[in-house]
Design an enzyme around this catalytic site. Structure first.
Site, PDB file in Angstrom:
ATOM      1  CB  SER A 109      41.494  38.636  38.082  1.00  0.00           C
ATOM      2  OG  SER A 109      42.449  37.775  37.515  1.00  0.00           O
ATOM      3  CE  LYS A 112      45.524  38.618  39.764  1.00  0.00           C
ATOM      4  NZ  LYS A 112      44.756  37.753  38.892  1.00  0.00           N
ATOM      5  CB  SER A 167      44.690  41.117  36.102  1.00  0.00           C
ATOM      6  OG  SER A 167      43.868  40.352  36.935  1.00  0.00           O
TER       7      SER A 167
END
Length: 423
Positions: A109, A112, A167
């Site tokens: 993640s 991101k 997340s």
């Protein structure tokens, strides 16, 4: 970050605020594993390549630890087990030390950050969107979720809080749908990565979920963080410790429908102090975990006038919260050693001219740019190059501003950057 397996949320809205925060923290502590991606075509993934990218300097293309200590400089911390890590001065771009900086590894993640840096400037934060079932399709099994529900309306601001704090892959997919769809978003992310000269990165999904061929590097993740931190909204979201997220509508005692909310807490443990000590001066940025990536983390922190970026990918020690412990060690070392080391490389600037920077740069063999300019600018957030960080000091909100890294001026951050929900 992989932490839950179904798009459901608990009834946190019915709990007290303290109990809700505890529930959120407990959820963050027990991530589920994603299904492993097919890695049958990987070759010797246990070792870094003998020669990697030299973007930012020749030494960054070498395997192993790269550091140049002057007389009296503190030694690097013992017990570092990350497969790849990097410590850099956020303002000057000097890389103080690195280990396999350009090793292409699954990012989880932390990808991101690139998603946010690409898409965030395109969607006004007060824009509202009613979620369709199709918006939530295509999420990987075991995806981390903030609790977005179909047929409910959310603001862009709500969704970004879901991305950065929990997340939430569900929030990522809704924002991707608002941006024209997953395929378009992935294409724009790839173009933006190339504009930033993050040439180790190959984007397959916008959320960082394990997919064949999806890779980045400690060097590239640090570039994403540095670029994202130019944007005021990015800084706000990544430094937010707790917030309220919109829930479902329920009838009150008088029969009137009222939308409830529930508490969410940032999964960045150095920011919240959950299970590890809160790191003094921390101001974000993003953590992640998947089966293939292991734990990944990029953080930014300030001590005195110095601001550092640290990225750690996939510690091999199995101790709880190891990625945060190793990040904290590298921050401590970096703040102590910054004036007593010779840089081993640099964080290059965006665009073709950026590739000309860095000690001993040799770009033979580097991939060419497929896109001369990305769809999204790597510049500031339209605030004249200035940015703010918001912190709590004696209960008061403090705003600090400075010009952005494009002119190599200082980036002040408050010593303690924690945004708490105000209602």
């Amino acid at each position: 970050m992989i932490s839950s397996s179904a798009p459901k949320r608990g009834s946190a809205a019915s709990l007290t605020t303290a109990a809700a925060l505890l529930l959120a923290a407990l959820l963050a502590a027990a991530p589920a594993h994603a299904a492993p991606a097919d890695r049958s075509d990987d070759k010797d993934t246990a070792k870094p390549p003998a020669q990697m990218s030299v973007v930012g300097g020749k030494r960054l293309g070498r395997p192993g630890t790269q550091v140049s200590l002057k007389a009296g400089a503190p030694a690097l911390p013992k017990g570092l087990s990350g497969r790849s890590w990097l410590v850099a001065d956020a303002e000057s771009g000097d890389v103080l030390a690195a280990h396999n900086a350009h090793w292409k590894l699954p990012p989880a993640s932390t990808l991101k950050m690139l998603f946010a840096d690409t898409v965030l400037p395109k969607l006004p934060k007060d824009r509202e969107h009613k979620v369709a079932l199709s918006d939530l399709e295509g999420m990987g099994a075991g995806s981390s979720l903030v609790g977005v529900k179909e047929n409910l309306t959310y603001t862009v601001h709500d969704l970004w809080l879901g991305v950065f704090l929990r997340s939430g892959n569900d929030a990522v997919h809704v924002l991707s749908a608002m941006n024209g769809g997953k395929a378009k978003t992935v294409q724009e992310m790839q173009a933006h990565a190339e504009q930033l000269n993050a040439l180790d990165t190959h984007v397959v999904t916008p959320d960082g979920y394990d997919e064949k061929g999806q890779v980045s590097s400690a060097y590239d993740l640090t570039l994403f963080a540095r670029s994202g931190l130019q944007k005021a909204d990015f800084r706000e979201y990544c430094s937010t410790a707790t917030a309220q997220f919109p829930g479902e509508y329920k009838k009150d005692k008088k029969g009137h429908k009222k939308r409830e909310s529930f508490a969410i807490q940032n999964t960045n443990r150095l920011l919240t102090g959950f299970q590890v000590p809160q790191y003094k001066g921390i101001a974000g940025v993003k953590n992640g975990y998947t089966t293939n990536a292991g734990s990944t983390f990029t953080g930014v922190a300030q001590r005195g006038d110095r601001v550092l970026l640290v990225t750690v990918m996939n510690p091999q020690k199995q101790a709880a919260s190891e990625v945060y412990k190793e990040t904290a060690k590298l921050f401590d070392w970096g703040f102590e050693a910054a004036d007593s080391v010779e840089p081993v490389g640099t964080l290059v600037r965006p665009g073709p001219k950026g590739l000309a920077s860095g000690p001993g740069v040799d770009h033979a063999g580097q991939k060419s740019h497929k896109h001369a300019q990305a769809a999204v600018s790597a510049g500031d957030d339209g605030s004249g190059g200035r940015w703010t960080a918001v912190g709590l000091t004696g209960g008061s909100l403090v705003l600090l501003a400075a010009v952005a890294y494009a002119v190599h001026r200082r980036w002040p951050l408050p010593e303690l950057v924690r945004r708490r929900s105000r209602g």
